[in-house]
Design a protein around this motif. Structure first.
Motif, PDB file in Angstrom:
ATOM      1  N   LEU A 147      31.676  41.941  28.646  1.00  0.00           N
ATOM      2  CA  LEU A 147      30.263  41.657  28.836  1.00  0.00           C
ATOM      3  C   LEU A 147      30.107  41.173  30.274  1.00  0.00           C
ATOM      4  CD1 LEU A 147      27.339  41.237  27.809  1.00  0.00           C
ATOM      5  CD2 LEU A 147      28.021  38.930  27.123  1.00  0.00           C
ATOM      6  N   VAL A 148      29.330  41.888  31.076  1.00  0.00           N
ATOM      7  CA  VAL A 148      29.141  41.521  32.479  1.00  0.00           C
ATOM      8  C   VAL A 148      28.261  40.280  32.541  1.00  0.00           C
ATOM      9  CG1 VAL A 148      28.362  42.286  34.742  1.00  0.00           C
ATOM     10  CG2 VAL A 148      29.366  43.937  33.143  1.00  0.00           C
ATOM     11  N   ALA A 149      28.781  39.209  33.155  1.00  0.00           N
ATOM     12  CA  ALA A 149      28.104  37.914  33.076  1.00  0.00           C
ATOM     13  C   ALA A 149      27.558  37.404  34.402  1.00  0.00           C
ATOM     14  CB  ALA A 149      29.060  36.868  32.487  1.00  0.00           C
ATOM     15  N   ASP A 151      25.577  44.246  30.844  1.00  0.00           N
ATOM     16  CA  ASP A 151      26.201  45.495  30.391  1.00  0.00           C
ATOM     17  C   ASP A 151      27.409  45.195  29.502  1.00  0.00           C
ATOM     18  OD1 ASP A 151      24.407  46.972  31.802  1.00  0.00           O
ATOM     19  OD2 ASP A 151      25.812  47.631  33.364  1.00  0.00           O
ATOM     20  N   ARG A 152      27.539  45.969  28.444  1.00  0.00           N
ATOM     21  CA  ARG A 152      28.741  45.919  27.598  1.00  0.00           C
ATOM     22  C   ARG A 152      29.590  47.142  27.940  1.00  0.00           C
ATOM     23  NH1 ARG A 152      28.816  42.066  23.780  1.00  0.00           N
ATOM     24  NH2 ARG A 152      26.859  41.106  23.148  1.00  0.00           N
ATOM     25  N   LEU A 153      30.847  46.895  28.286  1.00  0.00           N
ATOM     26  CA  LEU A 153      31.715  47.959  28.777  1.00  0.00           C
ATOM     27  C   LEU A 153      33.067  47.893  28.091  1.00  0.00           C
ATOM     28  CD1 LEU A 153      31.068  47.268  32.572  1.00  0.00           C
ATOM     29  CD2 LEU A 153      29.910  49.016  31.201  1.00  0.00           C
ATOM     30  N   THR A 154      33.755  49.014  28.115  1.00  0.00           N
ATOM     31  CA  THR A 154      35.166  49.048  27.747  1.00  0.00           C
ATOM     32  C   THR A 154      35.979  49.063  29.026  1.00  0.00           C
ATOM     33  OG1 THR A 154      34.754  50.238  25.685  1.00  0.00           O
ATOM     34  CG2 THR A 154      36.981  50.355  26.578  1.00  0.00           C
ATOM     35  N   ASN A 194      29.128  37.922  42.026  1.00  0.00           N
ATOM     36  CA  ASN A 194      29.360  37.120  43.222  1.00  0.00           C
ATOM     37  C   ASN A 194      29.747  38.039  44.377  1.00  0.00           C
ATOM     38  OD1 ASN A 194      32.170  37.687  42.987  1.00  0.00           O
ATOM     39  ND2 ASN A 194      32.467  35.878  41.700  1.00  0.00           N
ATOM     40  N   GLU A 195      30.153  37.467  45.494  1.00  0.00           N
ATOM     41  CA  GLU A 195      30.428  38.279  46.686  1.00  0.00           C
ATOM     42  C   GLU A 195      31.621  39.204  46.500  1.00  0.00           C
ATOM     43  OE1 GLU A 195      32.067  36.041  50.063  1.00  0.00           O
ATOM     44  OE2 GLU A 195      32.127  34.285  48.729  1.00  0.00           O
ATOM     45  N   TYR A 196      32.490  38.906  45.535  1.00  0.00           N
ATOM     46  CA  TYR A 196      33.697  39.714  45.345  1.00  0.00           C
ATOM     47  C   TYR A 196      33.512  40.818  44.306  1.00  0.00           C
ATOM     48  CZ  TYR A 196      35.553  35.580  47.655  1.00  0.00           C
ATOM     49  OH  TYR A 196      35.768  34.556  48.527  1.00  0.00           O
ATOM     50  N   GLY A 197      32.599  40.604  43.371  1.00  0.00           N
ATOM     51  CA  GLY A 197      32.409  41.577  42.297  1.00  0.00           C
ATOM     52  C   GLY A 197      31.667  40.959  41.135  1.00  0.00           C
ATOM     53  N   PHE A 198      32.112  41.260  39.921  1.00  0.00           N
ATOM     54  CA  PHE A 198      31.456  40.763  38.714  1.00  0.00           C
ATOM     55  C   PHE A 198      32.443  39.995  37.845  1.00  0.00           C
ATOM     56  CE2 PHE A 198      28.833  44.316  39.988  1.00  0.00           C
ATOM     57  CZ  PHE A 198      27.538  43.888  39.725  1.00  0.00           C
ATOM     58  N   ARG A 199      32.037  38.788  37.438  1.00  0.00           N
ATOM     59  CA  ARG A 199      32.802  38.073  36.423  1.00  0.00           C
ATOM     60  C   ARG A 199      32.378  38.603  35.063  1.00  0.00           C
ATOM     61  NH1 ARG A 199      33.342  31.795  36.506  1.00  0.00           N
ATOM     62  NH2 ARG A 199      35.308  32.326  35.498  1.00  0.00           N
ATOM     63  N   VAL A 200      33.339  38.885  34.229  1.00  0.00           N
ATOM     64  CA  VAL A 200      33.064  39.470  32.920  1.00  0.00           C
ATOM     65  C   VAL A 200      33.699  38.611  31.840  1.00  0.00           C
ATOM     66  CG1 VAL A 200      32.838  41.826  33.779  1.00  0.00           C
ATOM     67  CG2 VAL A 200      35.098  40.980  33.120  1.00  0.00           C
ATOM     68  N   ILE A 201      33.085  38.617  30.673  1.00  0.00           N
ATOM     69  CA  ILE A 201      33.660  37.955  29.507  1.00  0.00           C
ATOM     70  C   ILE A 201      34.514  38.977  28.775  1.00  0.00           C
ATOM     71  CG2 ILE A 201      33.168  36.799  27.325  1.00  0.00           C
ATOM     72  CD1 ILE A 201      30.570  35.798  28.577  1.00  0.00           C
ATOM     73  N   VAL A 202      35.782  38.644  28.580  1.00  0.00           N
ATOM     74  CA  VAL A 202      36.757  39.555  27.990  1.00  0.00           C
ATOM     75  C   VAL A 202      36.933  39.219  26.508  1.00  0.00           C
ATOM     76  CG1 VAL A 202      39.166  40.299  28.040  1.00  0.00           C
ATOM     77  CG2 VAL A 202      37.962  39.827  30.181  1.00  0.00           C
ATOM     78  N   ASN A 203      36.619  40.174  25.654  1.00  0.00           N
ATOM     79  CA  ASN A 203      36.796  40.014  24.196  1.00  0.00           C
ATOM     80  C   ASN A 203      36.144  38.741  23.661  1.00  0.00           C
ATOM     81  OD1 ASN A 203      38.249  42.375  24.262  1.00  0.00           O
ATOM     82  ND2 ASN A 203      40.255  41.418  23.985  1.00  0.00           N
ATOM     83  N   ASN A 204      35.051  38.313  24.304  1.00  0.00           N
ATOM     84  CA  ASN A 204      34.313  37.099  23.899  1.00  0.00           C
ATOM     85  C   ASN A 204      35.143  35.821  23.989  1.00  0.00           C
ATOM     86  OD1 ASN A 204      31.578  38.026  22.925  1.00  0.00           O
ATOM     87  ND2 ASN A 204      32.886  39.346  21.679  1.00  0.00           N
ATOM     88  N   SER A 234      39.912  46.536  35.208  1.00  0.00           N
ATOM     89  CA  SER A 234      39.520  47.851  35.707  1.00  0.00           C
ATOM     90  C   SER A 234      38.741  48.572  34.615  1.00  0.00           C
ATOM     91  CB  SER A 234      40.761  48.671  36.095  1.00  0.00           C
ATOM     92  OG  SER A 234      40.400  50.006  36.397  1.00  0.00           O
ATOM     93  N   LEU A 235      37.807  49.422  35.032  1.00  0.00           N
ATOM     94  CA  LEU A 235      37.076  50.230  34.064  1.00  0.00           C
ATOM     95  C   LEU A 235      37.770  51.559  33.803  1.00  0.00           C
ATOM     96  CD1 LEU A 235      33.363  49.640  35.124  1.00  0.00           C
ATOM     97  CD2 LEU A 235      34.773  48.371  33.499  1.00  0.00           C
ATOM     98  N   GLN A 236      38.913  51.755  34.473  1.00  0.00           N
ATOM     99  CA  GLN A 236      39.683  52.978  34.288  1.00  0.00           C
ATOM    100  C   GLN A 236      41.094  52.637  33.857  1.00  0.00           C
ATOM    101  OE1 GLN A 236      39.163  54.433  38.309  1.00  0.00           O
ATOM    102  NE2 GLN A 236      37.614  55.904  37.648  1.00  0.00           N
TER     103      GLN A 236
END
Length: 280
Positions: A153-155, A187-190, A158-168, A205-207
């Protein structure tokens, strides 16, 4: 046991003027109000329902699916505010999610969206929310491993990228230079764990990496070609920016994917672009 904030698979036990009464394996009853009842629902049938407390503090069931359940986070909109806290739309028509003032990291603005974590209040048993994520999302004890597929979950940006919540459960980071498609808060992503540092930071990574990444990206390139009538104006001389804009891949992944498809005989590469073979 019926627990608010979770889905339950229950059996239709009896009917009433208010709706259907459902029971669990221990014969605990909960009402499914008439507004959720259909003609197809009959005693003895099983239903998956979400259970929560209504405005009179009674457990009630719904066939609606909220945006989040207890133990998960979601990007929710503030619909009302009082002196005690804020109310969020969490996808249930009859009930908003309450976030008390003590659970608010900053002042919340009606109409704005925020990342909210849902949990069960130990005193009342009600489902409540919190925008103070550090109490629930932490990296002290990790439950993921390198190369593992994860839900994101994209939360925060910042200047470096996006902090995301991993598996809640954990914080992760996707760096700007690793992104080849648009990403937005909520956004919810795999994704995939690309690295775990000595201090338990999770790089995401998204890949996929290695052979699995090439195989998956090659299949995606085939799908894109089919959606574009079998031709893409891209080749080895295309810039990384052109490739990212058109197919959301890095040039490195693009070249490896093209190489795999050439080896399989699925495409023809020319000076003008990539052509999909008819039988591919």
């Amino acid at each position: 046991m019926l627990i608010a904030g979770h889905y339950h698979t229950l059996t239709i036990h009896r009917t009433s003027s208010y709706g259907l009464y459902l029971i669990d394996e221990s014969n605990n009853e909960v009402l499914l109000p008439n507004r959720y009842v259909t003609e197809q629902m009959q005693p003895g049938d099983t239903l998956e329902v979400f259970v929560y407390h209504d405005s009179e503090d009674r457990l009630v069931a719904t066939t609606e699916r909220p945006y989040a359940t207890v133990g998960t986070a979601a990007y929710l909109r503030v619909v009302d505010k009082t002196i005690h806290g804020a109310f969020f739309d969490w996808g249930l028509t009859a009930k908003d999610l309450f976030v008390p003032n003590r659970n608010q990291l900053t002042g919340l603005v009606k109409g704005h969206r925020y990342i909210v974590y849902l949990y069960t209040d130990q005193v009342t048993g009600r489902v409540v929310g919190s925008t103070r994520l550090s109490g629930w999302i932490q990296n002290r004890e990790l439950t993921v491993h390198p190369h593992e597929q994860i839900e994101l979950l994209v939360a925060i940006e910042n200047e470096y990228g996006f902090r995301v919540i991993v598996n809640n459960r954990h914080w992760g980071m996707i760096y700007h230079n690793q992104l080849f498609r648009p990403v937005a808060i909520g956004d919810r992503l795999t994704g995939y764990v690309s690295r775990i540092t000595d201090d338990n930071r999770i790089d995401v990574s998204l890949q996929q990496s290695g052979y699995d990444e090439v195989k998956a990206s090659a299949e995606r390139l085939l799908d894109i070609l089919r959606d574009h009538n079998g031709f893409l104006a891209l080749n080895d001389r295309s810039t990384p920016e052109e490739i990212a804009a058109k197919i959301h891949m890095s040039k490195k992944v693009f070249k490896r994917s093209v190489g795999r498809l050439l080896k399989l005989g699925s495409i023809v590469l020319t000076e003008t672009g990539i052509t999909l073979k008819r039988d591919a």
